[in-house]
Design a protein around this motif. Structure first.
Motif, PDB file in Angstrom:
ATOM      1  N   PRO A 117       0.836  -1.207   0.000  1.00  0.00           N
ATOM      2  CA  PRO A 117       0.000   0.000   0.000  1.00  0.00           C
ATOM      3  C   PRO A 117       0.866   1.250   0.000  1.00  0.00           C
ATOM      4  O   PRO A 117       1.892   1.310   0.671  1.00  0.00           O
ATOM      5  N   ARG A 118       0.450   2.236  -0.763  1.00  0.00           N
ATOM      6  CA  ARG A 118       1.220   3.476  -0.885  1.00  0.00           C
ATOM      7  C   ARG A 118       0.877   4.483   0.204  1.00  0.00           C
ATOM      8  O   ARG A 118       1.532   5.508   0.343  1.00  0.00           O
ATOM      9  N   LYS A 119      -0.181   4.191   0.942  1.00  0.00           N
ATOM     10  CA  LYS A 119      -0.583   5.081   2.024  1.00  0.00           C
ATOM     11  C   LYS A 119      -1.010   4.207   3.199  1.00  0.00           C
ATOM     12  O   LYS A 119      -1.790   3.273   3.031  1.00  0.00           O
ATOM     13  N   ARG A 120      -0.476   4.512   4.383  1.00  0.00           N
ATOM     14  CA  ARG A 120      -0.780   3.714   5.567  1.00  0.00           C
ATOM     15  C   ARG A 120      -1.269   4.639   6.676  1.00  0.00           C
ATOM     16  O   ARG A 120      -0.774   5.751   6.827  1.00  0.00           O
ATOM     17  N   TYR A 121      -2.199   4.126   7.458  1.00  0.00           N
ATOM     18  CA  TYR A 121      -2.849   4.947   8.473  1.00  0.00           C
ATOM     19  C   TYR A 121      -2.728   4.302   9.847  1.00  0.00           C
ATOM     20  O   TYR A 121      -2.734   3.075   9.981  1.00  0.00           O
ATOM     21  N   LYS A 122      -2.648   5.161  10.854  1.00  0.00           N
ATOM     22  CA  LYS A 122      -2.708   4.707  12.231  1.00  0.00           C
ATOM     23  C   LYS A 122      -3.619   5.646  13.018  1.00  0.00           C
ATOM     24  O   LYS A 122      -3.604   6.866  12.804  1.00  0.00           O
ATOM     25  N   VAL A 123      -4.389   5.070  13.916  1.00  0.00           N
ATOM     26  CA  VAL A 123      -5.200   5.840  14.861  1.00  0.00           C
ATOM     27  C   VAL A 123      -4.798   5.380  16.253  1.00  0.00           C
ATOM     28  O   VAL A 123      -4.900   4.195  16.574  1.00  0.00           O
ATOM     29  N   ASN A 124      -4.267   6.323  17.039  1.00  0.00           N
ATOM     30  CA  ASN A 124      -3.725   5.996  18.372  1.00  0.00           C
ATOM     31  C   ASN A 124      -2.691   4.868  18.291  1.00  0.00           C
ATOM     32  O   ASN A 124      -2.658   3.961  19.129  1.00  0.00           O
ATOM     33  N   GLY A 125      -1.867   4.923  17.246  1.00  0.00           N
ATOM     34  CA  GLY A 125      -0.763   3.981  17.105  1.00  0.00           C
ATOM     35  C   GLY A 125      -1.122   2.643  16.492  1.00  0.00           C
ATOM     36  O   GLY A 125      -0.222   1.835  16.216  1.00  0.00           O
ATOM     37  N   ALA A 126      -2.392   2.372  16.258  1.00  0.00           N
ATOM     38  CA  ALA A 126      -2.816   1.083  15.708  1.00  0.00           C
ATOM     39  C   ALA A 126      -3.102   1.221  14.212  1.00  0.00           C
ATOM     40  O   ALA A 126      -3.796   2.165  13.798  1.00  0.00           O
ATOM     41  N   PRO A 127      -2.598   0.301  13.402  1.00  0.00           N
ATOM     42  CA  PRO A 127      -2.872   0.357  11.958  1.00  0.00           C
ATOM     43  C   PRO A 127      -4.375   0.306  11.681  1.00  0.00           C
ATOM     44  O   PRO A 127      -5.112  -0.480  12.285  1.00  0.00           O
ATOM     45  N   LYS A 128      -4.810   1.146  10.767  1.00  0.00           N
ATOM     46  CA  LYS A 128      -6.234   1.239  10.448  1.00  0.00           C
ATOM     47  C   LYS A 128      -6.432   1.346   8.943  1.00  0.00           C
ATOM     48  O   LYS A 128      -5.518   1.629   8.179  1.00  0.00           O
ATOM     49  N   ARG A 129      -7.704   1.147   8.533  1.00  0.00           N
ATOM     50  CA  ARG A 129      -8.073   1.342   7.141  1.00  0.00           C
ATOM     51  C   ARG A 129      -8.377   2.834   6.895  1.00  0.00           C
ATOM     52  O   ARG A 129      -8.558   3.603   7.827  1.00  0.00           O
ATOM     53  N   THR A 130      -8.453   3.185   5.625  1.00  0.00           N
ATOM     54  CA  THR A 130      -8.789   4.562   5.269  1.00  0.00           C
ATOM     55  C   THR A 130     -10.100   4.990   5.920  1.00  0.00           C
ATOM     56  O   THR A 130     -10.209   6.084   6.479  1.00  0.00           O
ATOM     57  N   ILE A 131     -11.077   4.112   5.867  1.00  0.00           N
ATOM     58  CA  ILE A 131     -12.408   4.436   6.376  1.00  0.00           C
ATOM     59  C   ILE A 131     -12.395   4.701   7.875  1.00  0.00           C
ATOM     60  O   ILE A 131     -13.228   5.428   8.407  1.00  0.00           O
ATOM     61  N   ASP A 132     -11.402   4.124   8.574  1.00  0.00           N
ATOM     62  CA  ASP A 132     -11.309   4.319  10.027  1.00  0.00           C
ATOM     63  C   ASP A 132     -10.697   5.672  10.384  1.00  0.00           C
ATOM     64  O   ASP A 132     -10.864   6.157  11.503  1.00  0.00           O
ATOM     65  N   LEU A 133      -9.965   6.267   9.441  1.00  0.00           N
ATOM     66  CA  LEU A 133      -9.336   7.565   9.690  1.00  0.00           C
ATOM     67  C   LEU A 133     -10.271   8.725   9.342  1.00  0.00           C
ATOM     68  O   LEU A 133     -10.348   9.707  10.075  1.00  0.00           O
ATOM     69  N   ILE A 134     -10.960   8.586   8.213  1.00  0.00           N
ATOM     70  CA  ILE A 134     -11.794   9.693   7.725  1.00  0.00           C
ATOM     71  C   ILE A 134     -12.858  10.061   8.756  1.00  0.00           C
ATOM     72  O   ILE A 134     -13.580   9.201   9.260  1.00  0.00           O
ATOM     73  N   GLY A 135     -12.922  11.341   9.068  1.00  0.00           N
ATOM     74  CA  GLY A 135     -13.944  11.837   9.977  1.00  0.00           C
ATOM     75  C   GLY A 135     -13.566  11.835  11.444  1.00  0.00           C
ATOM     76  O   GLY A 135     -14.325  12.343  12.264  1.00  0.00           O
ATOM     77  N   GLN A 136     -12.403  11.260  11.792  1.00  0.00           N
ATOM     78  CA  GLN A 136     -11.972  11.339  13.192  1.00  0.00           C
ATOM     79  C   GLN A 136     -11.745  12.797  13.584  1.00  0.00           C
ATOM     80  O   GLN A 136     -11.973  13.189  14.730  1.00  0.00           O
ATOM     81  N   MET A 137     -11.279  13.587  12.633  1.00  0.00           N
ATOM     82  CA  MET A 137     -11.157  15.033  12.792  1.00  0.00           C
ATOM     83  C   MET A 137     -11.959  15.667  11.662  1.00  0.00           C
ATOM     84  O   MET A 137     -11.900  15.211  10.524  1.00  0.00           O
TER      85      MET A 137
END
Length: 397
Positions: A117-137
């Motif tokens: 994957p060319r883009k990787r996400y974490k929320v509170n240090g845990a790997p997440k999907r794109t959908i899990d990041l969008i809308g947190q802020m």
């Protein structure tokens, strides 16, 4: 809601940035091409996972970044908690430059798997999907292009709806991503059918998928437009001194009746697709669906795209954006973070004063400008000011 810290590594022209933030107005000023917009782009990406400024994710990775990886990290204070968001962006094909250019691009020292994957996400240090990041802020962006919301192309107006709805409702974001894939698959199939390479009956399954997803998207867009109309006319009247009434009208490419239930709408959309199937096959494109929807802005009953003056169009665009702010606040209970990218230089004095008065009431506002003279003295005094020079910030508090 506010961003309490922003950390950037090899993002655009920021080699390394650690920026403490908090409630209030943050004003970033400086000459063009110094990195002001890049700051707002980074904040927006942490909220939406996409750039409002780049056509490709690789554009945000600094050319000289080791291993060609950019990192964005932000800590967000919300009503109920604090959350850390992180994005890693990998440039799979770093650019090359002629020796005479003087630009040196370091070779990658790590090997990337072919399908990494060319883009990787974490929320509170845990790997997440794109959908899990969008809308947190939540963020609302005011850019010069937004002032062309009324007189620009339909894709701008669809993006206006989608950007807000994706942050407010994760299920909308999922439906939109799936819908775009279905439309791409269906368009490819239509072309193959036109060339007698596939049976037209193959469309039935994709028709069902398109209708199901389109129904969700149209329903939520209609609800948002209804909510916008509860506020937009007030803003239009105030800015125009009571002379103008604004109505925003949703124009879906499917025929839609407000009385239809979701199940009735699905049946109607299916029938409409059957009616235009021959035409779609002939043209090899999907002719109905949310990817072809539009908005119409009526001021005193007159279509602003065709007949509005420049001032009326900009007033309607501002009214719509301010209504978007209200919609996101009402929908989530959190005030979104406001990002204003050099929009004041595009406005006359009265519209500038009104917009400043509206946005100053929000918990966190980030502004960019090349010129501080257009800002009132009291705002300059209570704002946190930074001069941006070559990807570095110089505090002026």
């Amino acid at each position: 809601m506010y961003l309490s810290r922003l950390t950037l590594s090899d993002f655009r022209n920021y080699k390394q940035l650690e920026l403490p933030l908090g409630p209030g107005v943050f004003l970033f000023h400086g000459d063009n091409a110094q990195g002001k917009t890049n700051l707002l782009e980074a904040v927006s990406m942490l909220a939406t996972a996409t750039s409002f400024h780049a056509s490709s994710d690789r554009e945000v990775v600094n050319w000289s970044a080791p291993d060609h990886v950019a990192r964005l990290d932000g800590v967000v204070r919300r009503r109920e908690d604090s959350i850390e968001l992180e994005i890693l962006i990998l440039d799979p094909t770093p650019p090359t430059f002629a020796p005479s250019s003087g630009v040196t691009v370091s070779p990658r020292s790590i090997e990337l798997p072919a399908h990494a994957p060319r883009k990787r996400y974490k929320v509170n240090g845990a790997p997440k999907r794109t959908i899990d990041l969008i809308g947190q802020m939540k963020v609302v962006m005011f850019a010069p292009s937004d002032l062309h919301l009324v007189d620009g192309g339909p894709e701008e107006r669809r993006r206006f709806l989608d950007r807000a709805l994706c942050q407010v409702q994760p299920r909308y974001s999922m439906a939109l991503v799936k819908y775009r894939k279905v439309v791409a698959q269906r368009s490819a199939l239509l072309k193959r059918i036109r060339e007698n390479q596939e049976d037209p009956k193959m469309l039935n399954y994709l028709d069902e998928q398109q209708i199901q997803l389109a129904n969700q998207i149209i329903y939520e867009r209609r609800r948002m437009v209804d909510a916008l109309n509860e506020q937009a006319n007030h803003f239009q009247q105030t800015i125009s001194g009571g002379r103008e009434q604004l109505q925003i009208v949703y124009r879906p490419s499917f025929k839609v009746e407000s009385s239809w239930s979701l199940s009735e709408a699905s049946q109607q959309y299916q029938e409409q697709l059957r009616e235009i199937r021959k035409k779609e096959i002939m043209q090899g494109v999907c002719l109905r669906g949310p990817h072809r929807d539009d908005l119409e802005f009526l001021v005193n009953g007159v279509n602003m795209l065709s007949y509005g003056s420049r001032g009326q169009q900009r007033t309607a665009a501002l009214a719509a954006k301010l209504a978007e702010l209200s919609f996101m606040h009402t929908s989530t209970g959190d005030q979104p973070i406001l990002l204003l990218d050099d929009v004041f230089s595009e406005l006359d004095a009265s519209r500038r004063e009104y917009l400043l008065g509206q946005v100053a009431r929000y918990e966190q506002v980030m502004l960019t400008s090349t010129d501080l003279e257009s800002f009132p003295a009291d705002m300059l005094q209570r704002s946190h000011r930074y001069q941006v020079v070559g990807g570095e910030l110089r505090g002026e508090d």
